[in-house]
Design a protein around this motif. Structure first.
Motif, PDB file in Angstrom:
ATOM      1  N   ARG A 162      90.467  36.349  47.544  1.00  0.00           N
ATOM      2  CA  ARG A 162      90.162  37.735  47.884  1.00  0.00           C
ATOM      3  C   ARG A 162      88.668  37.967  48.059  1.00  0.00           C
ATOM      4  NH1 ARG A 162      94.084  41.063  43.633  1.00  0.00           N
ATOM      5  NH2 ARG A 162      96.085  40.292  44.469  1.00  0.00           N
ATOM      6  N   HIS A 163      87.873  37.022  47.555  1.00  0.00           N
ATOM      7  CA  HIS A 163      86.429  37.185  47.643  1.00  0.00           C
ATOM      8  C   HIS A 163      85.835  36.564  48.896  1.00  0.00           C
ATOM      9  CE1 HIS A 163      85.838  38.951  43.643  1.00  0.00           C
ATOM     10  NE2 HIS A 163      86.881  38.199  43.295  1.00  0.00           N
ATOM     11  N   LEU A 164      86.682  35.992  49.752  1.00  0.00           N
ATOM     12  CA  LEU A 164      86.197  35.550  51.054  1.00  0.00           C
ATOM     13  C   LEU A 164      85.798  36.766  51.879  1.00  0.00           C
ATOM     14  CD1 LEU A 164      88.810  32.788  51.949  1.00  0.00           C
ATOM     15  CD2 LEU A 164      86.389  32.436  51.461  1.00  0.00           C
ATOM     16  N   PRO A 165      84.790  36.658  52.704  1.00  0.00           N
ATOM     17  CA  PRO A 165      84.348  37.823  53.490  1.00  0.00           C
ATOM     18  C   PRO A 165      85.416  38.282  54.478  1.00  0.00           C
ATOM     19  CG  PRO A 165      83.290  35.829  54.275  1.00  0.00           C
ATOM     20  CD  PRO A 165      83.995  35.453  53.009  1.00  0.00           C
ATOM     21  N   ALA A 166      85.404  39.546  54.783  1.00  0.00           N
ATOM     22  CA  ALA A 166      86.312  40.092  55.793  1.00  0.00           C
ATOM     23  C   ALA A 166      85.882  39.601  57.175  1.00  0.00           C
ATOM     24  CB  ALA A 166      86.306  41.605  55.734  1.00  0.00           C
ATOM     25  N   VAL A 167      86.800  39.693  58.118  1.00  0.00           N
ATOM     26  CA  VAL A 167      86.511  39.265  59.488  1.00  0.00           C
ATOM     27  C   VAL A 167      85.297  40.000  60.038  1.00  0.00           C
ATOM     28  CG1 VAL A 167      87.380  39.278  61.863  1.00  0.00           C
ATOM     29  CG2 VAL A 167      88.885  38.584  59.986  1.00  0.00           C
ATOM     30  N   ASP A 168      85.235  41.317  59.860  1.00  0.00           N
ATOM     31  CA  ASP A 168      84.128  42.110  60.410  1.00  0.00           C
ATOM     32  C   ASP A 168      82.796  41.726  59.782  1.00  0.00           C
ATOM     33  OD1 ASP A 168      85.923  43.380  62.020  1.00  0.00           O
ATOM     34  OD2 ASP A 168      86.086  45.177  60.777  1.00  0.00           O
ATOM     35  N   VAL A 195      84.118  27.124  44.092  1.00  0.00           N
ATOM     36  CA  VAL A 195      82.865  27.609  44.667  1.00  0.00           C
ATOM     37  C   VAL A 195      83.152  28.116  46.065  1.00  0.00           C
ATOM     38  CG1 VAL A 195      80.526  27.013  45.353  1.00  0.00           C
ATOM     39  CG2 VAL A 195      81.539  25.944  43.331  1.00  0.00           C
ATOM     40  N   LEU A 196      82.882  29.391  46.280  1.00  0.00           N
ATOM     41  CA  LEU A 196      83.090  29.961  47.604  1.00  0.00           C
ATOM     42  C   LEU A 196      81.960  29.548  48.535  1.00  0.00           C
ATOM     43  CD1 LEU A 196      84.184  33.582  46.647  1.00  0.00           C
ATOM     44  CD2 LEU A 196      85.608  31.827  47.694  1.00  0.00           C
ATOM     45  N   PRO A 197      82.261  29.281  49.782  1.00  0.00           N
ATOM     46  CA  PRO A 197      81.207  28.902  50.726  1.00  0.00           C
ATOM     47  C   PRO A 197      80.279  30.081  51.003  1.00  0.00           C
ATOM     48  CG  PRO A 197      83.279  29.248  51.874  1.00  0.00           C
ATOM     49  CD  PRO A 197      83.595  29.321  50.414  1.00  0.00           C
ATOM     50  N   ALA A 198      79.031  29.778  51.281  1.00  0.00           N
ATOM     51  CA  ALA A 198      78.069  30.813  51.627  1.00  0.00           C
ATOM     52  C   ALA A 198      78.430  31.424  52.975  1.00  0.00           C
ATOM     53  CB  ALA A 198      76.669  30.219  51.671  1.00  0.00           C
ATOM     54  N   LEU A 199      77.985  32.651  53.180  1.00  0.00           N
ATOM     55  CA  LEU A 199      78.304  33.364  54.419  1.00  0.00           C
ATOM     56  C   LEU A 199      77.754  32.622  55.636  1.00  0.00           C
ATOM     57  CD1 LEU A 199      79.671  35.980  55.422  1.00  0.00           C
ATOM     58  CD2 LEU A 199      77.424  37.074  55.350  1.00  0.00           C
ATOM     59  N   ASP A 245      77.187  29.463  55.891  1.00  0.00           N
ATOM     60  CA  ASP A 245      77.955  28.244  56.087  1.00  0.00           C
ATOM     61  C   ASP A 245      79.249  28.543  56.836  1.00  0.00           C
ATOM     62  OD1 ASP A 245      78.666  25.437  55.674  1.00  0.00           O
ATOM     63  OD2 ASP A 245      80.173  26.228  54.309  1.00  0.00           O
ATOM     64  N   LEU A 246      79.918  29.618  56.458  1.00  0.00           N
ATOM     65  CA  LEU A 246      81.139  30.009  57.168  1.00  0.00           C
ATOM     66  C   LEU A 246      80.845  30.350  58.624  1.00  0.00           C
ATOM     67  CD1 LEU A 246      83.044  32.204  54.546  1.00  0.00           C
ATOM     68  CD2 LEU A 246      83.829  30.064  55.557  1.00  0.00           C
ATOM     69  N   ALA A 247      79.722  31.033  58.845  1.00  0.00           N
ATOM     70  CA  ALA A 247      79.356  31.394  60.218  1.00  0.00           C
ATOM     71  C   ALA A 247      79.120  30.144  61.060  1.00  0.00           C
ATOM     72  CB  ALA A 247      78.118  32.278  60.210  1.00  0.00           C
ATOM     73  N   GLN A 248      78.476  29.130  60.464  1.00  0.00           N
ATOM     74  CA  GLN A 248      78.226  27.891  61.190  1.00  0.00           C
ATOM     75  C   GLN A 248      79.539  27.168  61.506  1.00  0.00           C
ATOM     76  OE1 GLN A 248      75.193  26.688  62.446  1.00  0.00           O
ATOM     77  NE2 GLN A 248      76.726  25.466  63.513  1.00  0.00           N
ATOM     78  N   ARG A 249      80.472  27.196  60.588  1.00  0.00           N
ATOM     79  CA  ARG A 249      81.780  26.593  60.838  1.00  0.00           C
ATOM     80  C   ARG A 249      82.514  27.337  61.943  1.00  0.00           C
ATOM     81  NH1 ARG A 249      83.847  26.235  54.764  1.00  0.00           N
ATOM     82  NH2 ARG A 249      85.896  26.103  55.788  1.00  0.00           N
ATOM     83  N   CYS A 250      82.362  28.651  61.977  1.00  0.00           N
ATOM     84  CA  CYS A 250      82.957  29.433  63.076  1.00  0.00           C
ATOM     85  C   CYS A 250      82.351  29.022  64.416  1.00  0.00           C
ATOM     86  CB  CYS A 250      82.726  30.932  62.855  1.00  0.00           C
ATOM     87  SG  CYS A 250      83.645  31.642  61.493  1.00  0.00           S
ATOM     88  N   ALA A 251      81.035  28.801  64.419  1.00  0.00           N
ATOM     89  CA  ALA A 251      80.361  28.410  65.658  1.00  0.00           C
ATOM     90  C   ALA A 251      80.851  27.043  66.122  1.00  0.00           C
ATOM     91  CB  ALA A 251      78.852  28.396  65.440  1.00  0.00           C
ATOM     92  N   THR A 252      81.037  26.132  65.167  1.00  0.00           N
ATOM     93  CA  THR A 252      81.549  24.802  65.518  1.00  0.00           C
ATOM     94  C   THR A 252      82.955  24.899  66.086  1.00  0.00           C
ATOM     95  OG1 THR A 252      80.205  23.783  63.786  1.00  0.00           O
ATOM     96  CG2 THR A 252      82.081  22.513  64.615  1.00  0.00           C
TER      97      THR A 252
END
Length: 482
Positions: A5-11, A56-60, A62-69
């Motif tokens: 639940r602590h993962l960031p929302a899509v927006d 450990v939740l991934p940093a924001l 880091d998630l953005a970079q994975r989205c870009a990949t």
């Protein structure tokens, strides 16, 4: 507490600076898909993680970079340009012959605009798309008429069906060829409705074998150019002039399948001799079939030339419409044929011929220029240059080879398993480059034959990826250790 639940929302993720920048290039829908898929992957990872371990939740970022990949993977076309450094110039799996610039420009023009495909500009009435290339083909081969279909296998099926359906097709046993994909001449004849009548032996067939086989059920005599293999030693075959005389004396047509179908004298260019359609027509063949995308250096096409009455029968066959070429391939084929008609140097203006006739000294110079940039790139890979032999490919002249030069990448691990792992890692790193590099594994090393890496632009594109190659290799190495 469910940590997912602590993962960031899509927006929230889409609001990061990186994804905002990507939104300008790819649009909202595709970026949002990449974000949702990335978050779904992370939720699955967290769900599968044992509950007694620290989460450990991934940093924001880091998630953005994975989205870009992921977005980069989504937008990567399936049909991608590659460097063909396999040593096979006309490589079926890599698209066979590269097209000339005039052919590419003709395709682009035909793609952008309506064209007079089946419209006669002179009369204002309906036209025949074959007229776009027929006069050129007749001029280049000496044939009375011509038609084209989507590939040479289609040309053979169509010609056999139109000229010999329901009757016997006589062919030498030594010419019952199989081309790629287990596509066999006996099967082609069956599909075309012909009854196979093989004569002679695998290595020797005589004129008397054809004479004895001819009967009232004979529809045609067929000769297939054995372009994808060679029989040597105690051999005998019947020349086309003699076959034509036998066929015409008994009132049946002679059909010759040349396979590759060169339109210029390869021997005059310093290459091994390959049969020319013009010579086959002059020898008396009634119908000749050959490819457009092999030694001819044009687009994929099956070309049928020969006697007008025979070609008209072929064009009336119901399969002709199913096998016809579209406007893009016809535009490219016309442009290619015009080069053969008008150019003083086809070996310069047809890319495939330019690659085949490239001087060994020129290839060696390319190797010497590239070697310093890659020699010390990876600590556990030794890179050297080595003489090698290229081949034409796609069934053309299977025995003959062309002297060339290769960059040889050889793992230096002490144990065999370590060398094999490094070799697989290296090959995968080359294949995952923005413009993949395809080489050949042989003798415990990756060989990059440089015959097809011709010109300053190509060399620079190859060098521009060297740093990425190192990153790919080291990342894969780190993943194996983890």
């Amino acid at each position: 507490m469910d940590v997912r639940r602590h993962l960031p929302a899509v927006d929230v993720l889409m609001a990061t600076s990186l994804l905002q920048e990507l939104l300008q290039h790819h649009g909202h829908s595709l970026v949002k898909r990449a974000v949702r898929d990335t978050l779904d992957d992370e939720r699955r990872r967290l769900q599968e993680q044992p509950s007694d371990t620290g989460v450990v939740l991934p940093a924001l970022d880091d998630l953005a970079q994975r989205c870009a990949t992921r977005l980069d993977n989504l937008t990567q076309p399936n049909s991608r340009a590659v460097f063909n450094l396999t040593g096979t110039v006309i490589h079926t799996n890599l698209g066979r012959s590269p097209l000339s610039e005039p052919a590419i420009e003709a395709m682009a023009e035909a793609a952008r605009h309506p064209v007079a495909l089946e419209y006669d500009l002179e009369s204002g009435g309906r036209g025949d798309r074959d007229t776009l290339v027929e006069s050129l083909l007749c001029e280049l081969t000496g044939a009375e008429a011509a038609t084209v279909v989507n590939n040479n296998a289609g040309a053979v099926v169509l010609a056999l069906g139109a000229l010999g359906a329901g009757r016997e097709a006589i062919i030498s046993r030594g010419e019952l060829i199989e081309i790629g994909g287990a596509f066999r001449m006996p099967d082609i004849m069956q599909a075309a409705g012909c009854r196979l009548h093989e004569v002679g032996a695998t290595n020797r067939t005589h004129a008397r074998d054809f004479e004895a086989a001819l009967n009232e059920e004979t529809g045609l005599i067929v000769k297939a150019h054995t372009s994808n293999y060679a029989i040597t030693g105690f051999t005998k075959n019947v020349p086309e002039t003699e076959l034509a005389e036998i066929a015409h004396r008994h009132g049946v047509p002679l059909m010759v399948d040349l396979g590759s179908g060169a339109l210029t004298d390869l021997a005059a260019l310093g290459l091994p001799y390959e049969a020319l359609p013009r010579d086959t027509i002059a020898a008396g063949a009634d119908i000749v079939t050959f490819s457009g995308d092999k030694l001819l250096g044009g687009p994929q096409a099956g070309i049928i030339v020969g006697k007008r009455e025979m070609v008209e029968r072929i064009k009336r066959h119901p399969l002709k419409r199913a096998l016809r070429l579209d406007k893009l391939m016809l535009a490219a084929l016309e442009a290619t044929l015009r080069i053969y008609r008008d150019s003083d140097a086809p070996a310069r203006d047809i890319p495939t011929l330019a690659l085949l006739t490239r001087l060994e000294a020129d290839i060696a110079e390319t190797a010497e220029r590239l070697l310093p940039a890659v020699q010390s790139l990876l600590d556990d890979i030794e890179v050297t240059t080595q003489d090698c032999m290229s081949q034409l490919g796609s069934g053309s002249l299977p025995v003959d080879r062309l002297p060339s030069r290769a960059l040889v990448w050889r793992p230096m691990a002490k144990d065999r398993q370590g060398r094999e792992r490094a070799l697989r890692r290296l090959e995968a790193a080359f294949r995952s480059l923005p413009r993949p590099v395809i080489g050949r594994l042989r003798d415990g090393a990756l060989h990059l034959d440089l015959r097809c890496l011709m010109g300053d632009v190509q060399e620079q594109r190859f060098l521009d990826q060297i740093d990425t190659l190192k990153t790919n290799y080291l990342q894969r190495q780190a993943g194996e250790r983890a």
